[in-house]
Design a protein around this motif. Structure first.
Motif, PDB file in Angstrom:
ATOM      1  N   LYS A 103       0.839  -1.209   0.000  1.00  0.00           N
ATOM      2  CA  LYS A 103       0.000   0.000   0.000  1.00  0.00           C
ATOM      3  C   LYS A 103       0.869   1.254   0.000  1.00  0.00           C
ATOM      4  O   LYS A 103       0.612   2.204  -0.751  1.00  0.00           O
ATOM      5  CB  LYS A 103      -0.926   0.010   1.217  1.00  0.00           C
ATOM      6  N   LEU A 104       1.903   1.259   0.860  1.00  0.00           N
ATOM      7  CA  LEU A 104       2.784   2.418   0.928  1.00  0.00           C
ATOM      8  C   LEU A 104       3.509   2.626  -0.396  1.00  0.00           C
ATOM      9  O   LEU A 104       3.632   3.762  -0.882  1.00  0.00           O
ATOM     10  CB  LEU A 104       3.791   2.236   2.066  1.00  0.00           C
ATOM     11  N   ALA A 105       3.988   1.540  -1.008  1.00  0.00           N
ATOM     12  CA  ALA A 105       4.694   1.639  -2.285  1.00  0.00           C
ATOM     13  C   ALA A 105       3.798   2.221  -3.372  1.00  0.00           C
ATOM     14  O   ALA A 105       4.211   3.110  -4.140  1.00  0.00           O
ATOM     15  CB  ALA A 105       5.214   0.266  -2.704  1.00  0.00           C
ATOM     16  N   ALA A 106       2.561   1.737  -3.447  1.00  0.00           N
ATOM     17  CA  ALA A 106       1.633   2.222  -4.468  1.00  0.00           C
ATOM     18  C   ALA A 106       1.313   3.693  -4.270  1.00  0.00           C
ATOM     19  O   ALA A 106       1.232   4.469  -5.234  1.00  0.00           O
ATOM     20  CB  ALA A 106       0.353   1.387  -4.442  1.00  0.00           C
ATOM     21  N   ASP A 107       1.136   4.106  -3.022  1.00  0.00           N
ATOM     22  CA  ASP A 107       0.797   5.491  -2.725  1.00  0.00           C
ATOM     23  C   ASP A 107       1.952   6.419  -3.081  1.00  0.00           C
ATOM     24  O   ASP A 107       1.755   7.474  -3.703  1.00  0.00           O
ATOM     25  CB  ASP A 107       0.450   5.622  -1.237  1.00  0.00           C
ATOM     26  N   ILE A 108       3.173   6.048  -2.701  1.00  0.00           N
ATOM     27  CA  ILE A 108       4.335   6.865  -3.033  1.00  0.00           C
ATOM     28  C   ILE A 108       4.522   6.946  -4.546  1.00  0.00           C
ATOM     29  O   ILE A 108       4.769   8.025  -5.106  1.00  0.00           O
ATOM     30  CB  ILE A 108       5.603   6.301  -2.360  1.00  0.00           C
ATOM     31  N   ALA A 109       4.398   5.818  -5.227  1.00  0.00           N
ATOM     32  CA  ALA A 109       4.580   5.797  -6.685  1.00  0.00           C
ATOM     33  C   ALA A 109       3.569   6.693  -7.389  1.00  0.00           C
ATOM     34  O   ALA A 109       3.925   7.452  -8.297  1.00  0.00           O
ATOM     35  CB  ALA A 109       4.470   4.360  -7.201  1.00  0.00           C
ATOM     36  N   ASP A 110       2.306   6.630  -6.966  1.00  0.00           N
ATOM     37  CA  ASP A 110       1.262   7.466  -7.580  1.00  0.00           C
ATOM     38  C   ASP A 110       1.582   8.946  -7.432  1.00  0.00           C
ATOM     39  O   ASP A 110       1.379   9.745  -8.363  1.00  0.00           O
ATOM     40  CB  ASP A 110      -0.094   7.175  -6.942  1.00  0.00           C
ATOM     41  N   ARG A 111       2.104   9.330  -6.272  1.00  0.00           N
ATOM     42  CA  ARG A 111       2.371  10.738  -6.016  1.00  0.00           C
ATOM     43  C   ARG A 111       3.661  11.221  -6.681  1.00  0.00           C
ATOM     44  O   ARG A 111       3.819  12.419  -6.939  1.00  0.00           O
ATOM     45  CB  ARG A 111       2.431  10.978  -4.507  1.00  0.00           C
ATOM     46  N   LEU A 112       4.581  10.300  -6.950  1.00  0.00           N
ATOM     47  CA  LEU A 112       5.833  10.676  -7.596  1.00  0.00           C
ATOM     48  C   LEU A 112       5.713  10.770  -9.116  1.00  0.00           C
ATOM     49  O   LEU A 112       6.497  11.470  -9.763  1.00  0.00           O
ATOM     50  CB  LEU A 112       6.929   9.666  -7.255  1.00  0.00           C
ATOM     51  N   GLU A 113       4.744  10.080  -9.697  1.00  0.00           N
ATOM     52  CA  GLU A 113       4.655   9.984 -11.158  1.00  0.00           C
ATOM     53  C   GLU A 113       4.542  11.341 -11.864  1.00  0.00           C
ATOM     54  O   GLU A 113       5.142  11.517 -12.924  1.00  0.00           O
ATOM     55  CB  GLU A 113       3.503   9.068 -11.552  1.00  0.00           C
ATOM     56  N   PRO A 114       3.793  12.321 -11.325  1.00  0.00           N
ATOM     57  CA  PRO A 114       3.746  13.613 -12.024  1.00  0.00           C
ATOM     58  C   PRO A 114       5.122  14.279 -12.164  1.00  0.00           C
ATOM     59  O   PRO A 114       5.342  15.064 -13.088  1.00  0.00           O
ATOM     60  CB  PRO A 114       2.824  14.452 -11.126  1.00  0.00           C
ATOM     61  N   MET A 115       6.056  13.947 -11.281  1.00  0.00           N
ATOM     62  CA  MET A 115       7.395  14.541 -11.332  1.00  0.00           C
ATOM     63  C   MET A 115       8.386  13.710 -12.134  1.00  0.00           C
ATOM     64  O   MET A 115       9.246  14.253 -12.823  1.00  0.00           O
ATOM     65  CB  MET A 115       7.932  14.720  -9.910  1.00  0.00           C
ATOM     66  N   PHE A 116       8.271  12.381 -12.039  1.00  0.00           N
ATOM     67  CA  PHE A 116       9.300  11.508 -12.603  1.00  0.00           C
ATOM     68  C   PHE A 116       8.797  10.597 -13.720  1.00  0.00           C
ATOM     69  O   PHE A 116       9.572   9.802 -14.247  1.00  0.00           O
ATOM     70  CB  PHE A 116       9.914  10.647 -11.492  1.00  0.00           C
ATOM     71  N   GLY A 117       7.524  10.680 -14.069  1.00  0.00           N
ATOM     72  CA  GLY A 117       6.987   9.795 -15.076  1.00  0.00           C
ATOM     73  C   GLY A 117       6.571   8.464 -14.480  1.00  0.00           C
ATOM     74  O   GLY A 117       6.551   8.296 -13.257  1.00  0.00           O
ATOM     75  N   PRO A 118       6.232   7.470 -15.328  1.00  0.00           N
ATOM     76  CA  PRO A 118       5.737   6.183 -14.835  1.00  0.00           C
ATOM     77  C   PRO A 118       6.699   5.521 -13.840  1.00  0.00           C
ATOM     78  O   PRO A 118       7.905   5.448 -14.090  1.00  0.00           O
ATOM     79  CB  PRO A 118       5.609   5.342 -16.113  1.00  0.00           C
ATOM     80  N   ILE A 119       6.151   5.065 -12.720  1.00  0.00           N
ATOM     81  CA  ILE A 119       6.940   4.398 -11.692  1.00  0.00           C
ATOM     82  C   ILE A 119       6.265   3.073 -11.356  1.00  0.00           C
ATOM     83  O   ILE A 119       5.101   3.043 -10.951  1.00  0.00           O
ATOM     84  CB  ILE A 119       7.062   5.267 -10.430  1.00  0.00           C
ATOM     85  N   ALA A 120       6.992   1.984 -11.520  1.00  0.00           N
ATOM     86  CA  ALA A 120       6.444   0.653 -11.250  1.00  0.00           C
ATOM     87  C   ALA A 120       6.469   0.370  -9.751  1.00  0.00           C
ATOM     88  O   ALA A 120       7.284   0.914  -9.003  1.00  0.00           O
ATOM     89  CB  ALA A 120       7.254  -0.406 -11.988  1.00  0.00           C
ATOM     90  N   THR A 121       5.560  -0.491  -9.309  1.00  0.00           N
ATOM     91  CA  THR A 121       5.606  -1.021  -7.944  1.00  0.00           C
ATOM     92  C   THR A 121       5.832  -2.528  -8.051  1.00  0.00           C
ATOM     93  O   THR A 121       5.144  -3.215  -8.794  1.00  0.00           O
ATOM     94  CB  THR A 121       4.312  -0.727  -7.164  1.00  0.00           C
ATOM     95  N   ASN A 122       6.825  -3.028  -7.302  1.00  0.00           N
ATOM     96  CA  ASN A 122       7.223  -4.426  -7.419  1.00  0.00           C
ATOM     97  C   ASN A 122       7.298  -5.096  -6.060  1.00  0.00           C
ATOM     98  O   ASN A 122       7.821  -4.522  -5.103  1.00  0.00           O
ATOM     99  CB  ASN A 122       8.622  -4.535  -8.065  1.00  0.00           C
ATOM    100  N   GLY A 123       6.791  -6.323  -5.979  1.00  0.00           N
ATOM    101  CA  GLY A 123       7.013  -7.153  -4.814  1.00  0.00           C
ATOM    102  C   GLY A 123       8.313  -7.916  -5.004  1.00  0.00           C
ATOM    103  O   GLY A 123       8.463  -8.652  -5.988  1.00  0.00           O
ATOM    104  N   MET A 124       9.272  -7.734  -4.101  1.00  0.00           N
ATOM    105  CA  MET A 124      10.602  -8.322  -4.277  1.00  0.00           C
ATOM    106  C   MET A 124      11.129  -8.882  -2.965  1.00  0.00           C
ATOM    107  O   MET A 124      10.628  -8.552  -1.887  1.00  0.00           O
ATOM    108  CB  MET A 124      11.584  -7.278  -4.827  1.00  0.00           C
TER     109      MET A 124
END
Length: 256
Positions: free
Chosen positions: A187-208
């Motif tokens: 959940k935290l990864a998805a939320d951070i990625a969504d908020r960063l995308e307007p600045m950095f473009g597409p950001i993937a979320t991965n389970g690793m």
């Protein structure tokens, strides 16, 4: 590959240093968790929590409580778990309990922020932003992620956020193993990625299963960026996003 080659029942499992690791360890952790014995995260690492959980199980089943998983203990585990199906309820409850907080407040909470080299300005900005909310923030600077995990575990952090620059597409990762997915980390990864995308473009979320994500006891995410100059230029905005996403994670916990 070495860990995947460890088949359940091929060896005795017990607490030692360095800790035993493998898919067989993860399978025993899954069974103990399904039966209500808390192993923490199902990470395939035979640490103190898993050893204690096994000894408690053995004591409850009149198996001696020596903390060694051999043939008799394994057979009893399998017999009891088989009718219950594939569930890992206790592991998820344990993770949720680490995050319980009133109203998403960071006051008094312990948050850890780390990087493996060259990103001190970013972690400093995150520390200042989260610290304004009254959280106690530990910043960790070490090239070895396992060492970082050990430090934040000793600190007792509720959440860990790591930063790294790597010549790959930007991503935010959370822990996912064979039998366990960190739901809070996801959940935290998805939320951070969504908020960063307007600045950095597409950001993937991965389970690793990266060492930092796997070996940390708390929900953890690792934010990877492709260009250090772009990250340093926006580090204050990144810090604000991380702080807000952390607040939201603590505020939005489902009822047990």
């Amino acid at each position: 590959m070495i860990e995947a080659g460890q088949r359940l029942g091929d060896r005795f499992l017990y607490l030692r240093t360095p800790h035993l690791r493998g898919d067989d360890v993860a399978e025993v952790q899954r069974m103990l968790s399904t039966l209500g014995f808390s192993v923490g995260r199902i990470d395939g690492i035979w640490g103190p929590l898993t050893a204690t959980a096994l000894a408690d199980f053995q004591t409850n089943m009149s198996l001696g409580g020596d903390g060694v998983c051999g043939g008799r203990t394994l057979q009893t585990l399998q017999q009891l778990v088989r009718p219950l199906g594939d569930a890992s309820v206790v592991a998820h409850i344990t993770e949720r309990q680490r995050l319980e907080s009133a109203g998403g407040q960071l006051i008094g909470r312990r948050i850890a922020v780390g990087e493996a080299g060259g990103l001190e300005p970013v972690t400093a900005s995150v520390r200042r932003e989260i610290g304004r909310d009254g959280a106690e923030v530990l910043t960790v600077h070490h090239p070895d992620w396992s060492t970082q995990a050990a430090q934040v575990n000793r600190f007792g952090a509720a959440v860990y956020i790591g930063f790294e620059v790597k010549s790959t597409a930007p991503s935010v990762s959370y822990f996912q193993g064979r039998h366990f997915v960190s739901r809070a980390g996801q959940k935290l990864a998805a939320d951070i990625a969504d908020r960063l995308e307007p600045m950095f473009g597409p950001i993937a979320t991965n389970g690793m299963g990266l060492p930092m994500l796997r070996e940390s006891a708390m929900p953890a995410v690792l934010c990877r960026f492709e260009r250090i100059d772009a990250l340093l230029e926006r580090n204050r905005e990144v810090a604000d996003i991380v702080a807000q996403s952390t607040r939201d994670l603590l505020a939005d916990q489902p009822a047990a």
